[in-house]
Enzyme design. Structure first.
Site, PDB file in Angstrom:
ATOM      1  N   SER A   1      39.460 -28.477   4.736  1.00 42.30           N
ATOM      2  CA  SER A   1      39.468 -28.750   3.056  1.00 42.30           C
ATOM      3  C   SER A   1      38.595 -27.691   2.259  1.00 42.30           C
ATOM      4  O   SER A   1      38.261 -27.432   1.173  1.00 42.30           O
ATOM      5  CB  SER A   1      39.222 -30.057   2.381  1.00 42.30           C
ATOM      6  OG  SER A   1      41.051 -30.653   2.661  1.00 42.30           O
TER       7      SER A   1
ATOM      8  N   SER B   1      41.749 -28.140   0.693  1.00 42.02           N
ATOM      9  CA  SER B   1      41.773 -29.142  -0.484  1.00 42.02           C
ATOM     10  C   SER B   1      40.512 -28.460  -1.732  1.00 42.02           C
ATOM     11  O   SER B   1      41.021 -29.041  -2.626  1.00 42.02           O
ATOM     12  CB  SER B   1      42.105 -30.661  -0.630  1.00 42.02           C
ATOM     13  OG  SER B   1      40.348 -31.148   0.432  1.00 42.02           O
TER      14      SER B   1
ATOM     15  N   LYS C   1      33.312 -30.502  -6.599  1.00 44.45           N
ATOM     16  CA  LYS C   1      34.632 -31.036  -6.153  1.00 44.45           C
ATOM     17  C   LYS C   1      35.048 -32.078  -7.236  1.00 44.45           C
ATOM     18  O   LYS C   1      34.163 -33.330  -6.599  1.00 44.45           O
ATOM     19  CB  LYS C   1      34.754 -30.815  -4.773  1.00 44.45           C
ATOM     20  CG  LYS C   1      36.624 -30.732  -4.245  1.00 44.45           C
ATOM     21  CD  LYS C   1      36.363 -31.065  -3.047  1.00 44.45           C
ATOM     22  CE  LYS C   1      37.358 -31.236  -2.668  1.00 44.45           C
ATOM     23  NZ  LYS C   1      38.245 -31.675  -1.264  1.00 44.45           N
TER      24      LYS C   1
END
Lengths: 494, 484, 95
Positions: A182, A158, A79
């Site tokens: 997330s 997210s 990420k």
């Protein structure tokens, strides 16, 4: 695509150990997968040359009989919230334009040390603020799952890019981060496994901060076993993070025994929220039945303050974020919009550098901390947090784990739920309470919605009880036997 | 001796509270492993944490906690076993994180006290609290016409903020408080007290009120004053300014002001006029500090003797006067120097030489006692020469001057210059006889009753012996002979 | 509305975020909605509840007073917009 992209991490590991293929071969097919799937917009930055370099190094190590660790040679995605030395790190924000960290986050370093091969930095909601990956400065990510209505679905957020990459067989696993859901919510939306460990299990050092008391790194993978393998590589004490736990890290994979007889599984009545769809309700009941059949004992438990978790979260997280994001001021890195005066420079840099949702949350956070409101909002929320934590600790006196749905609905179309921020916040209704309490939790794909989109079931347990989670989740995974693949993988173009 | 400002309508009293920022002596910063030394190359003593890089996290320096506790104990203050770091949020280019990690609702040290010796007696000044916090970096405004330059070397350096109660009533008291506080932290080794280098900085909260009233009126905060003298001057100016405002029908506004030593006045800092709202909240990157009573006890056991205790001991052990003792303990180096000189010697004589002769010279050349041209050991030797009647006090002053100039041992100077006191009664008698024989007139006057002339005779004998004769012996012999 | 336009301007200033004047009303409305929604917490009696101050139930770890970091101005400045020699720069600040 090659069948190598369909492997699990465990299978790929065996293949590498048994010299069925090299890391370069494995990495190469994944590089091609990354290139072929650019329309998903799963990556902010691809690090394909670096990947080949690291794959070669991995093969060299293996040739010398000295593999680095449990993930040597395994291609993964990271990420874009984890700072990576020499590699652009943006947190999907305009304000981090051009930021090349001169350091490597502990989690990504641990993954490197375990030998994994980074394919790139995945797209995400800006500063991890969002549940649909639509707030990214680099554009929305498409969910590899879609149905025949011509609408692209959100991958959740997210960690949307991470979830999409794993679901679309672009990478074998991905590192994500979870603040209020997330990891778990996008994993559920994309039909993969997502695991948020206990707060403190993984170091936060070098991870762009959203809400410090909630942020926790974790893996997104295709199987529970893979999540165990990957968490093993990510977790561990870090003296550079004052909130990093000193609890010994057990062998997570070894906790997958298939044996859950006698385990007590809590079913919290408060999670039957108003207007919950019958498909979610049905999935949940099915999960309870399966675990019961496997020998576990379902028990009703009460978590009375559940309904207050979301509003509590939307005080605490923005408050911390408003302070954590104050460092993005155009002085030392990232975007600067030049201006005559200092305040002008601050205000235009931050006004242009942050997207709408981030601006909204920063202002919300500044408001709840401001003079005259601090007690009414922030202190109140921290008190609620104490009560929520107590709900869980009371429940865990009676049960070993708690089973809930992961999300209240399946992936929605890009552009939906955008008008009302509170509607968007509902996405995390089942994942936020355990985040507020710092508890480990995992989502496992458990079925399809009536529309044909994946839905997950969610297990929560007490602090540092990851072994219980992996064990129960693995049993659930086997019983559910979810093998449907996203439509993207069978589309004609490929 | 109340300090009052005489106004047109009535007398005014000044109410002062000081906030002192003291840099903790430590090798590394409060939350990072970067160095703290003064004067390094710009941005060289900066870690990624101090630069507020994304994802960087603070880890507390344990020694800084000890230093804060030590200081609290030195101020006779309550040590709070539970304290919390909070974030003070504001934007400034030398504040890289956009917040300062500080302590707010739960400081590490609570109420304490500083005792001042004022000419009219002892004053006890309350300490409200002491908390730990990080320093900011440095903004440099004079290097470029359009830009301010930022150096983060100081960013993250550990500070103690020591807040007094509004107990001070005059510029003199404020000065005395600051000097005393500096002495205490220097004794404790928790801050070097160097105001020029900014290791000790002072903010003064000043308000005035009609004499006899006990109201607290609006105060102005004068920021960042960097010498004791300026603190006193700034308060004096500010108090008079406020009196003037009130007496011309105005009202004092709560604001931040800056002292301009060149003009001797304070002025409003427009850049700080924004209403501040620091939005304090507990720093989620850190945990509370929880100390054990044993930890505090261990520090307490190892506290050095502090100025007040030392003063009492100097009076009882060395028999010096209270006022001399006060001077000797005002700085740790002086006290140490004095004890080295006094040990095993005539302590009062030692005190005299340190306070009057040595301080006189140091003042003249503008040096501190640690740079004294005469080391304690040599001054001790001089005291010995006097006590043992090897030289007279009069000759000692010449020897002392020579010591200052050349740094030589007093014994050597006495030898080289043949300054040894004449204590041979025969030799002195010859000189006395000669003086009496040469001055028959004066002898006559003396014998007629002018007893005061004995001093004159002593002077003559000393002249004859180049000042080396033992004055007491000269005196005795003269009296004997003159009275004939 | 829980949060009026003046308050929006005030907190935007506090957070150093430029909000164009025409966006102020919408923002006030959105933030007010969120505030009204979070105010449901007032239903809960928290009179005797201790607010949570830290997630990790442990003693705060501490570092020794050793110089272990720093001395790399190049790394510190490597991302700086418009640096000057060894300094970061900002538009001139008038004190």
């Amino acid at each position: 695509m090659s069948e190598l992209t369909e492997l699990t991490i465990a299978e790929a590991r065996d293949g590498l150990v048994n010299r069925k293929f090299s890391s370069v071969e494995l990495t190469d097919v994944h590089i091609r997968a990354v290139e072929a799937a650019r329309d998903l917009n799963a990556f902010v930055t691809e690090t394909l040359d670096l990947a080949i370099e690291r794959a070669k190094a991995s093969d060299d190590r293996r040739a010398k009989g000295k593999p680095a660790g449990g993930m040597d040679g395994i291609p993964i995605a990271v990420k874009d919230l984890f700072c990576t030395e020499g590699v652009l790190t943006t947190a999907s924000s305009h304000i981090l334009d051009g930021f090349i960290p001169p350091y490597e986050s502990t989690v990504s370093q641990n993954l490197r040390d375990a030998g994994s091969v980074m394919l790139g930095k995945t797209n995400m909601d800006e500063f991890a603020m969002g549940s649909a990956n639509v707030t990214s400065f680099y554009g929305a990510v498409k969910n590899p799952w879609y149905v025949n209505d011509g609408k692209d679905r959100v991958p959740g957020g997210s960690s949307g890019g991470s979830a999409a990459a794993v679901a679309a067989n672009i990478s074998l696993g991905a590192a994500g981060s979870d603040t209020g859901g997330s990891i778990r919510q996008p994993a559920s939306f994309c039909g993969v496994v997502g695991m948020k460990p206990t707060y403190g299990r993984c170091s936060r050092w070098g991870m762009v901060a959203f809400a410090s008391s909630l942020d926790q790194a974790g893996p997104l993978t295709r199987t529970v076993r893979d999540a165990a393998i990957m968490l093993q590589a990510m977790a561990g004490h870090d003296s550079k993070d004052s909130t990093s736990s000193t609890e010994p890290v057990p062998n997570f994979e070894a906790s997958i025994t298939g044996e859950i007889k006698g385990l007590k599984i809590g079913i919290p009545s408060e999670y039957r929220i108003d207007g919950m769809s019958s498909e979610i309700e049905g999935l949940w009941s099915q999960g309870v039945e399966m675990l019961k059949d496997a020998g576990a004992e379902p028990l009703e438990v009460s978590l009375p303050h559940t309904k207050y978790a979301l509003p509590t979260y939307y005080i605490v997280a923005p408050a911390e974020a408003s302070s954590n994001l104050a460092r993005y001021d155009g002085v030392r890195y990232g975007l600067r919009v030049d201006a005559e005066t200092l305040d002008e420079m601050y205000e235009t840099t931050r006004g242009e550098g942050f997207g709408q949702e981030v601006r909204r949350r920063i202002m919300m956070g500044a408001y709840v901390l401001s003079a005259g409101y601090y007690d009414a909002y922030y202190v109140k929320a921290q008190k609620l947090r104490t009560l929520i934590l107590k709900d869980f600790s009371d429940a865990f006196k009676k049960v070993d784990a708690i089973l809930t749905p992961t999300t209240p609905f399946a992936a929605f179309a890009i552009g939906e739920k955008m008008d009302d921020p509170v509607q968007m916040y509902i996405n995390d209704v089942f994942t936020v309470p355990s985040s507020l309490a710092g508890l480990p939790a995992i989502t496992v794909p458990a079925g399809l919605s009536n529309e044909g989109l994946p839905l997950g079931l969610h297990l929560i347990t007490k602090p540092f009880g990851e072994e219980t989670l992996f064990c129960v989740a693995d049993v659930l995974e086997n019983l559910v036997s979810f093998h449907t693949k996203p439509a993207y993988l069978s589309k004609d173009a490929r | 001796m109340t300090y009052l400002i005489q106004g047109r309508t009535n007398d005014w009293e000044v109410v002062i509270g000081l906030e002192v920022h003291a840099q903790i002596i430590s090798d590394a910063k409060l939350f990072s492993g970067a160095a703290t030394s003064f004067g390094a190359e710009p941005n060289s003593q900066v870690s990624l944490v101090d630069a507020g890089m994304p994802g960087m996290l603070p880890v507390i320096n344990e020694f800084c906690i000890q230093q804060a506790v030590r200081t609290g104990l030195g101020l006779d203050a309550k040590i709070n076993l539970h304290s919390v770091f909070e974030r003070k949020n504001y934007f400034y280019p030398d504040l890289p994180q956009g917040y300062q990690i500080s302590q707010y609702l739960h400081p590490i040290v609570g109420e304490g006290m500083v005792r001042l010796d004022m000419p009219d007696g002892t004053r006890e000044i309350g300490v409200e609290r002491l908390h730990m916090e990080q320093d900011a970096g440095k903004s440099i405004h004079d290097q470029d016409p359009n830009r301010t330059f930022i150096d983060l070397n100081r960013s993250g350096v550990a500070l103690m903020e020591i807040v007094s109660k509004p107990d001070l009533r005059s510029p003199e008291e404020a000065g005395a408080y600051l000097r005393k506080l500096r002495a205490i932290v220097q004794y404790l080794g928790t801050c070097d007290g160097n105001m020029e280098q900014g290791s000790l900085r002072c903010d003064a909260n000043v308000s005035v009120r009609p004499s006899g009233s006990d109201e607290l009126r609006t105060r102005a905060e004068i920021k960042n004053i960097n010498s004791v003298r300026f603190v006193m001057q700034a308060i004096e100016y500010e108090a008079e300014r406020q009196v003037d405002v009130y007496e011309t029908g105005g009202s004092v506004v709560q604001e931040t002001r800056l002292y301009d030593p060149d003009r001797g006045e304070t002025r409003s800092m427009r850049s700080k006029e924004d209403a501040h709202d620091y939005r304090y909240f507990p720093d989620p990157d850190l945990l509370p500090i929880d100390l054990t009573p044993d930890f505090v006890e261990e520090i307490k056991k190892n506290l050095p003797e502090l100025p007040d205790a030392k003063k009492v001991r100097f009076i009882s052990e060395y028999g010096v006067t209270e006022s001399d003792a006060g001077i000797l303990v005002a700085e740790q180096e002086t006290a140490k120097y004095f004890e080295e000189v006094a040990l095993g010697r005539d302590a009062k004589l030692a005190a005299n030489w340190v306070i009057h002769e040595l301080f006189g010279v140091l003042n003249k050349v503008g040096k501190g006692i640690s740079d004294s041209p005469i080391v304690a050991d040599k001054l001790g030797n001089l005291v010995d020469l006097i006590s043992n009647n090897v030289i007279s006090s009069r000759i000692a002053k010449d020897v002392f001057e020579e010591m200052v100039a050349k740094g030589k041992d007093p014994g050597v100077i006495v030898e080289e210059k043949g300054l040894k006191q004449i204590t041979d009664a025969g030799e002195i008698e010859i000189a006395v006889n000669n003086v009496i024989a040469d001055n028959a007139d004066q002898v006559k006057k003396f014998r007629e009753g002018n007893q005061k002339l004995v001093g004159w005779f002593v002077g003559q004998v000393m002249k004859k012996t180049q000042g080396k004769a033992n004055p007491q012996m000269v005196n005795e012999l003269l009296l004997e002979k003159l009275k004939g | 509305m829980a949060l009026d336009e003046a308050t929006v301007r005030k907190i935007a200033k506090l957070a150093r975020i430029k909000v164009p004047e025409n966006e102020v009303p919408t923002l006030a409305e959105e933030l007010s909605k969120i505030i009204e929604w979070i105010e449901q917490l007032n239903e809960v009696d928290t009179e005797n509840v201790t607010p949570m101050t830290s997630m990790a139930e442990m003693v705060m770890p501490k570092r020794a007073d050793k110089v272990t970091d720093g001395n790399y101005p190049d790394r510190v400045l490597s991302n700086a917009p418009n640096p000057e020699g060894p300094f970061y720069t900002v538009p001139k600040v008038i004190e």
